[in-house]
Motif scaffolding. Sequence first.
Motif, short mmCIF file in Angstrom:
data_model
loop_
_atom_site.label_atom_id
_atom_site.label_comp_id
_atom_site.label_asym_id
_atom_site.label_seq_id
_atom_site.Cartn_x
_atom_site.Cartn_y
_atom_site.Cartn_z
N VAL A 1 0.86 -1.21 -0.09
CA VAL A 1 0.06 0.10 -0.03
C VAL A 1 0.83 1.14 0.08
O VAL A 1 1.99 1.32 0.78
CB VAL A 1 -0.99 -0.06 1.13
N SER A 2 0.42 2.39 -0.58
CA SER A 2 1.39 3.55 -0.75
C SER A 2 1.42 4.01 0.62
O SER A 2 0.44 4.06 1.40
CB SER A 2 0.70 4.41 -1.86
N THR A 3 2.52 4.90 0.71
CA THR A 3 2.51 5.76 1.94
C THR A 3 1.47 6.62 2.16
O THR A 3 1.00 6.93 3.11
CB THR A 3 4.03 6.24 2.11
N ALA A 4 1.37 7.23 0.96
CA ALA A 4 0.22 8.27 0.96
C ALA A 4 -0.99 7.83 1.32
O ALA A 4 -1.91 8.58 2.43
CB ALA A 4 -0.08 8.85 -0.39
N SER A 5 -1.38 6.44 1.13
CA SER A 5 -2.78 5.97 1.53
C SER A 5 -2.64 5.48 3.06
O SER A 5 -3.74 5.74 3.77
CB SER A 5 -2.89 4.56 0.82
N LYS B 1 7.57 8.04 5.34
CA LYS B 1 8.63 7.25 4.40
C LYS B 1 10.03 6.75 5.04
O LYS B 1 10.53 5.67 4.63
CB LYS B 1 8.85 7.90 3.17
#
Length: 241
Positions: free
Chosen positions: A92-96, A236
């Motif tokens: 899963v993306s860090t932004a999510s 991150k």
Amino acid sequence: MLRSVAAEWPKLRRSRMGLVLVSLPVVSLMIGCANFVMNREALEGGWYSLWTQVSLFYGEFFLPILIAICCAFVCRLEHANRNWNLLLAAPVSTASLFMAKLAVVGVLIAGAQALFLLMYWAAGQMLSMTGDFPLDIVMWTFRGWVASLSIAALQLGLSIRIRSFATPIGISLCAVFAGLGLYVLKLGLLFPYSLLTIGMGVLTQRGLTPAENLLFFLMNLLYLLLLSAWSIRRMKYCAAA
């Protein structure tokens, strides 16, 4: 994104977040109502006078602390046993992941705002307030929630990188006084904590003009985007910390 949000809720089980979300609004309302009752002869604005008393403690002090507590809570499990490594290794993306935490905090604060508004109405009924319930109060409560999102984006960034539970809360308390100073200097739009003061009508019940209202929402959007980007960048590097 939805899966990330769903994964955040179980982390709050068996925590005392519910007690905190209820107790801080209740305590601030009780203090404000007590002040109103003791000074009722001098306070002739009815519903608005009651708001000046209850929102001063809640909007200026208790709500920012509540936001900081919520942010520290949603990051507490990740700080245990270096769980940030496991979380950031997920597909899963860090932004999510960050937006999921922000969404959870937003829902928690929305619940606290709704509870505070309901208790304010109930207190007004018990104190026999005259006149109709002012719709301005609903708008101030909503704007307070909007400003809370900007503060939450900042507090999440602090809680992501600071292992201590209490330190981000202490920083929030210091920021409250800094925001109060900027508000007095007519620079309230330049700091998220001052925007909370403006949005909730804490120190003045003068309604915002359409232009001021638009500027308020634009500044909150700007802070939300900038502080979210900053917090995502900090997240991150959690695994390497």
